[in-house]
Design an enzyme around this catalytic site. Structure first.
Site, mmCIF file in Angstrom:
data_model
loop_
_atom_site.group_PDB
_atom_site.id
_atom_site.type_symbol
_atom_site.label_atom_id
_atom_site.label_comp_id
_atom_site.label_asym_id
_atom_site.label_seq_id
_atom_site.Cartn_x
_atom_site.Cartn_y
_atom_site.Cartn_z
ATOM 1 N N ASP A 1 0.802 -1.235 0.000
ATOM 2 C CA ASP A 1 0.000 0.000 0.000
ATOM 3 C C ASP A 1 0.833 1.282 0.000
ATOM 4 O O ASP A 1 0.281 2.372 0.102
ATOM 5 C CB ASP A 1 -0.906 0.026 1.242
ATOM 6 C CG ASP A 1 -2.034 -0.973 1.133
ATOM 7 O OD1 ASP A 1 -2.283 -1.459 0.004
ATOM 8 O OD2 ASP A 1 -2.660 -1.276 2.162
ATOM 9 N N HIS B 1 29.002 4.451 -8.821
ATOM 10 C CA HIS B 1 27.597 4.659 -8.432
ATOM 11 C C HIS B 1 27.275 3.997 -7.095
ATOM 12 O O HIS B 1 26.196 3.429 -6.909
ATOM 13 C CB HIS B 1 26.653 4.159 -9.529
ATOM 14 C CG HIS B 1 26.656 5.020 -10.740
ATOM 15 N ND1 HIS B 1 26.161 4.633 -11.963
ATOM 16 C CD2 HIS B 1 27.122 6.278 -10.927
ATOM 17 C CE1 HIS B 1 26.319 5.604 -12.831
ATOM 18 N NE2 HIS B 1 26.907 6.622 -12.233
ATOM 19 N N ASP C 1 28.611 12.579 -3.580
ATOM 20 C CA ASP C 1 28.004 13.050 -4.829
ATOM 21 C C ASP C 1 26.518 13.152 -4.546
ATOM 22 O O ASP C 1 25.823 12.136 -4.462
ATOM 23 C CB ASP C 1 28.301 12.043 -5.952
ATOM 24 C CG ASP C 1 27.755 12.488 -7.307
ATOM 25 O OD1 ASP C 1 26.898 13.394 -7.350
ATOM 26 O OD2 ASP C 1 28.191 11.909 -8.326
ATOM 27 N N HIS D 1 35.171 7.682 -16.735
ATOM 28 C CA HIS D 1 33.892 8.283 -17.137
ATOM 29 C C HIS D 1 34.140 9.609 -17.837
ATOM 30 O O HIS D 1 35.274 10.078 -17.906
ATOM 31 C CB HIS D 1 32.965 8.443 -15.927
ATOM 32 C CG HIS D 1 33.520 9.312 -14.830
ATOM 33 N ND1 HIS D 1 33.592 10.678 -14.931
ATOM 34 C CD2 HIS D 1 34.028 9.006 -13.601
ATOM 35 C CE1 HIS D 1 34.107 11.172 -13.820
ATOM 36 N NE2 HIS D 1 34.389 10.181 -13.000
ATOM 37 N N TYR E 1 40.347 7.364 -9.834
ATOM 38 C CA TYR E 1 39.948 6.280 -8.928
ATOM 39 C C TYR E 1 41.023 5.191 -8.973
ATOM 40 O O TYR E 1 41.286 4.628 -10.027
ATOM 41 C CB TYR E 1 38.586 5.713 -9.357
ATOM 42 C CG TYR E 1 37.577 6.813 -9.643
ATOM 43 C CD1 TYR E 1 36.790 7.323 -8.615
ATOM 44 C CD2 TYR E 1 37.462 7.367 -10.917
ATOM 45 C CE1 TYR E 1 35.896 8.365 -8.860
ATOM 46 C CE2 TYR E 1 36.576 8.399 -11.171
ATOM 47 C CZ TYR E 1 35.795 8.902 -10.145
ATOM 48 O OH TYR E 1 34.919 9.927 -10.392
ATOM 49 N N ARG F 1 36.580 12.635 -6.849
ATOM 50 C CA ARG F 1 35.830 13.308 -7.927
ATOM 51 C C ARG F 1 35.468 14.692 -7.413
ATOM 52 O O ARG F 1 35.182 14.854 -6.211
ATOM 53 C CB ARG F 1 34.577 12.518 -8.320
ATOM 54 C CG ARG F 1 33.745 13.197 -9.394
ATOM 55 C CD ARG F 1 32.710 12.288 -10.085
ATOM 56 N NE ARG F 1 31.652 11.799 -9.228
ATOM 57 C CZ ARG F 1 31.595 10.582 -8.737
ATOM 58 N NH1 ARG F 1 32.543 9.699 -9.015
ATOM 59 N NH2 ARG F 1 30.600 10.207 -7.957
HETATM 60 N N1 GLY Z 1 25.364 11.946 -9.736
HETATM 61 C C1 GLY Z 1 25.435 11.358 -11.000
HETATM 62 C C2 GLY Z 1 26.398 12.042 -11.818
HETATM 63 O O1 GLY Z 1 27.241 12.739 -11.317
HETATM 64 O O2 GLY Z 1 26.350 11.984 -13.008
HETATM 65 MN MN MN Z 2 27.079 13.702 -9.489
#
Ligand code: GLY
Ligand code: MN
Ligand code: MN
Length: 444
Positions: A39, A243, A260, A350, A388, A406
């Protein structure tokens, strides 16, 4: 509360309708309510496209835009008022409210949509919708079209073209207006405050979630309904998991913690990362990596200006980080060759950023005609290089292992370069150490 003014939604609808082909119709559904368990529902978050065009905050609603329609171009299907349901679940705008408060030219009960919408679609040549992103809605749309087809013998004319709405709408969303930038500045301000509070609270012996609680406190106090995405609070070796979301590990003396996190204001995201030492003092290795990431971010900012292309900022971070890793002895070889072979990806895997707006990874194309998009005034993006060094990386000296850094800020492209929306959080080693030292002195 800072928010998008009502008049802006009308301007957006007009701008979209001006780009639609003649004799067409656009149809967009509100986000569905998501069940968490039995619920219990997840906190409701409107669909970003729907929100962008209406500011209408309720589920079970459908926007219909019919450019050139004499009896009104903007129609809204929504829930009817219902005293009993409103007693349990909260007020509803109803059809009167949709017209009075949300600028609809006409409004109908959502329960009547199957009876009314086929008649509105009939005779229009093209239907614009977000095809493919909502299979249930796509099925409804086909049902409505089939109602029209079934009346073909009576002269009913089904549309003969279906057009993805995304291209027009998402290009509009990519360029932020003054009002949008104002809301994004506010989200950034609150998130900056949250990061400062987490820095001040940082101590060995607390847990990652202890710092997440500090973030949430500032988000909610600032008026944010929710974070723009799941907060990442990653201490020690967890900082190397991009992540990471578990947020339940112990904060240890000598470790870094990477946060983050950003809040959402009126459906606009902020997205900030800072990395600092749990105990308030960077070690020599932590400082070396940190300052390298920071230098790469500075190099990226310098590439963000009108007429520069999207990838220039990323390329700048790759250049600085690769050269720096060679200098620190973490990579061996010629910098240009290490870039060409993508050797840096062992540490920096990334990209340097993404569009930012109503969605944290916002809509908008990154390439046009196969070429990187050129930056223009009003585009908002993040700048978030990182390094990293996994705890189990046997190829580097032990002293480097488990360091993940980061640094992420949000910017808007201006005529002369960019405005950093998230400047409110300390960023240099000296600034962070001073802020943390002051917090400790006060607590002592
Ligand atoms: N918080 C996800 C990114 O930095 O792209
Ligand atoms: Mn971010
Ligand atoms: Mn980001």
């Amino acid at each position: 509360m800072i928010h998008i003014p009502k008049s802006e939604y009308g301007r957006r609808r007009k701008a979209l309708m001006a780009q639609m082909e003649p004799n067409s119709i656009a149809i967009l559904p509100a986000a569905a309510v998501a069940i968490r368990n039995r619920d219990v529902e997840h906190v409701y978050r409107q669909d970003s496209d729907f929100q962008y065009l209406s500011g209408f905050p309720e589920p079970q609603a459908v926007i219909v835009l019919m450019p050139g329609r004499e009896h009104g171009e903007y129609l809204l299907f929504c829930r009817e008022r219902n005293a009993e349901r409103e007693l349990w679940d909260g007020l509803r705008a109803g059809q009167e409210g949709a017209i009075r408060d949300y600028g609809a030219d006409d409004a109908f009960p959502i329960t009547d949509i199957d009876d009314i919408l086929p008649g509105l679609i009939e005779g229009r040549d093209r239907v614009y919708s977000a095809m493919g992103s909502n299979p249930e809605f796509d099925r409804h749309l086909m049902d409505w079209i089939n109602v029209i087809r079934s009346k073909a013998h009576l002269g009913a004319q089904p549309p003969n073209e279906f057009v993805a709405l995304d291209h027009l709408l998402h290009d509009m969303r990519l360029y932020k207006s003054a009002a949008e930038v104002k809301v994004m500045r506010e989200a950034a301000r609150i998130s900056a405050q949250a990061h400062i509070r987490a820095m001040q609270a940082s101590r060995a012996g607390l847990y990652e979630f202890s710092l997440e609680a500090e973030l949430d406190y500032e988000f909610r106090k600032g008026g944010a309904k929710m974070p723009a995405y799941g907060s990442i609070v990653a201490a020690g070796r967890n900082s190397c998991i991009l992540h990471y979301q578990q947020n339940d590990a112990l904060l240890k003396d000598g470790d870094l913690v990477l946060i983050d996190a950003g809040c959402e204001i009126d459906c606009y995201a902020s997205d900030i990362t800072r990395t600092w030492p749990v105990n308030g003092k960077f070690s020599a290795e932590q400082k070396a990596i940190y300052e390298l990431v920071l230098a790469s971010q500075e190099a990226a900012f310098a590439e963000i200006a009108p007429n520069n292309h999207w990838n220039q900022a990323h390329e700048a971070t790759v250049q600085v980080i690769t050269a720096g890793l060679v200098q620190l002895g973490l990579l061996q070889g010629d910098v240009d060759e290490l870039i060409a072979s993508e050797a840096y990806k062992a540490f920096y895997m990334h990209r340097a950023g993404h569009w930012l707006g109503m969605d944290v990874h916002d809509v908008g194309e990154y390439k046009v005609g196969g070429e990187w998009r050129v930056l223009e005034v009003g585009m908002a993006l993040t700048v978030e290089p990182g390094i990293y060094i996994a705890a189990n990386n046997q190829t580097v000296a032990k002293k480097w292992r488990g360091i993940g850094v980061r640094i992420e800020d949000d910017v808007v492209v201006t005529k002369t370069g960019c405005e950093i929306l998230t400047h409110g959080v300390p960023k240099t080693v000296a600034e962070i150490e001073a802020l943390m030292a002051a917090a400790r002195a006060q607590a002592a």
